[in-house]
Design a protein around this motif. Structure first.
Motif: not given
Length: 512
Positions: A196-200, A228-230, A234-241
């Motif tokens: 249950n973590q935040r993306a960052e 990410a799910s579906d 925003a989750w994918t962008e956090a990983l890219l950043k």
């Protein structure tokens, strides 16, 4: 287009028509064999009773691994196998699953059925299974309840040669030589069951864990960040950043090599998903419409990744996909056991067509799951029965696409139902041969398909067809109601012609 497409009055519809243009001489991206990957979690009867029956079982086995399951999966050219989860991965501690079985501590599988796990199927058993299958191991590590050291030592245990603490432990447990383990998942669904973590916050952990997952010898790791799910962009962008910057023109830091996403075809709600075999036409259409949504999901994540990674150094991995229905009546709700009907096979066919179109960015996919769970290839029972599901046959019929070159495939004429496309297709070429996959998604009307083949002469063609009397049909130990049969392929001025029954999947093999 017939006026009776999708009718519910039992009328006999006229055949629909379709034309599919295939440019055989225009090479696209290579379709990685790993797009046909699989997933085995400690969930229900996937491992115990599915892959693994124990050495004392009367069912033929090698080291406890069920040999009829191995034989059936080898026929699919299974390229990789993801293990031990899923949600289970983030509560699994690998040291509990090595050494003498009698000494392995048990645990409670809190995610799936709250049952006791005896850890008899662990690291050595999984690696033996992969060797029997001829599949590359994809190990999903524990970020949710584990430590960086724990996962780092697991990599060392599996892949290091020479002498070190983990090498000595592996040798003490009966394995002298290291294994090749290319694929490593950095946790699973960190936004949910993985902590249950935040993306960052997870992005920082992905960087940290990846740093300490070392390449030992010539075993090069392909580190996959839990994505990410579906359509959670925003989750994918956090990983890219975490590894790149928008518009900066530089290559991403080579910390992790891929980002995963998950997408399930759920036609109902998460609380009431519907039955795998008892459904009506509205349910059918909703299911195939949801399956076609994978195109939008992959396109959206790919476009975002292109902005941060225009040279496509980072791969996209769909390591959980498939249908998810209510469990079969009378079975443990936590075991996710469901039947598998002709409708599920069509869902698989639609997904593969999309995968082929996105093969430049999409590098791996893993159906959930291989045996006895969700959209399984195989269903087994305790008496030694084994069922090849309709989905199994799509994988087998499509295996010629593995490591082939995708070629442009355009459905330029087709019937529609409420704006939903009723024809899905893709094609590839390899070693002087071609393979075309095409689905008639209309549940009631047959389909006449012209394969408009351009750019190469076709010397021979052969077709195979997968269909059934109704989309609800499924296989049992006693009756194979859904299995491939030959399909007539006729010459046509533009190329070839085939006629597909309602709700059917077909392949046409070409000698060029």
């Amino acid at each position: 287009m017939p006026t009776t497409v999708g009718n519910k009055e039992g009328l006999v519809p006229e055949a629909s028509t379709s034309r599919v243009v295939i440019d055989l001489d225009v090479p696209g991206p290579t379709i990685s064999r790993h797009l046909y990957g699989h997933f085995a979690e400690h969930l229900g009867r996937c491992i115990y009773g599915g892959f693994y029956v124990g050495e004392d079982s009367p069912i033929p086995n090698e080291g406890g691994i069920r040999l009829d399951v191995v034989e059936a999966l080898r026929a699919l050219d299974i390229p990789n196998l993801r293990w031990p989860g899923g949600c289970f991965a983030d509560e699994y501690h690998w040291r509990d699953g090595v050494g003498p079985k009698a000494d392995r501590p048990s645990m409670v599988n809190t995610h799936w059925g709250n049952v006791e796990e005896n850890n008899h199927f662990g690291t050595h058993e999984f690696m033996a299974l992969c060797e029997l299958l001829g599949a590359a191991p994809y190990v999903n590590g524990n970020v949710g309840s584990g430590t960086v050291r724990e996962m780092s030592e697991w990599v060392e245990y599996l892949t290091r040669d020479g002498d070190s603490p983990m090498v000595r432990l592996r040798k003490a447990n009966g394995r002298d030589d290291p294994w090749r383990v290319p694929f490593w998942g950095i946790g699973n669904e960190a936004w949910g069951c993985g902590g249950n973590q935040r993306a960052e916050a997870y992005a920082d952990l992905a960087r940290q864990y990846s740093t300490f997952l070392r390449d030992h010898g010539d075993n090069k790791l392909y580190r996959i960040a839990a994505g990410a799910s579906d359509d959670d962009l925003a989750w994918t962008e956090a990983l890219l950043k975490a590894v790149s910057c928008l518009g900066c023109g530089r290559e991403p830091n080579n910390i992790f090599q891929a980002i995963s996403i998950h997408y399930y075809t759920v036609a109902g709600t998460w609380e009431q998903k519907g039955s795998a075999t008892d459904f009506n036409l509205d349910d059918y259409y909703q299911t195939l419409r949801k399956a076609q949504g994978i195109e939008r999901i992959i396109s959206a994540h790919s476009a975002l990744m292109d902005a941060y990674d225009p040279d496509r150094k980072i791969g996209l991995v769909l390591d959980e996909w498939g249908t998810w229905w209510d469990v079969e009546p009378g079975t443990n709700p936590g075991f996710l056991y469901q039947q598998n009907a002709m409708r599920d096979a069509l869902v698989a066919g639609v997904h593969f067509d999309v995968f082929h179109r996105h093969a430049e960015r999409l590098v791996m996919a893993n159906i959930a799951q291989t045996v006895n769970v969700l959209q399984a290839m195989l269903l087994t029972d305790a008496d030694g029965g084994l069922v090849r599901t309709p989905t199994y046959h799509v994988f087998e019929m499509n295996k010629g696409h593995q490591d082939a070159v995708a070629v442009p495939t355009h459905v330029v004429e087709q019937p529609l139902y409420d704006s939903m496309e009723l024809v899905s297709a893709s094609a590839s070429v390899k070693d002087g041969r071609g393979l075309v996959s095409v689905s008639n998604l209309d549940p009631v009307a047959p389909l006449d398909v012209v394969l408009d083949l351009r750019g190469a002469a076709v010397r021979e063609a052969a077709g195979r067809l997968l269909t059934a009397s109704k989309p609800q049909a499924y296989n049992t130990v006693d009756l194979a109601a859904v299995a491939p049969v030959p399909l007539a392929v006729e010459p046509e001025p533009r190329g070839l012609r085939v006629t597909l029954p309602p709700h059917s999947f077909a392949t046409v093999s070409l000698v060029l």
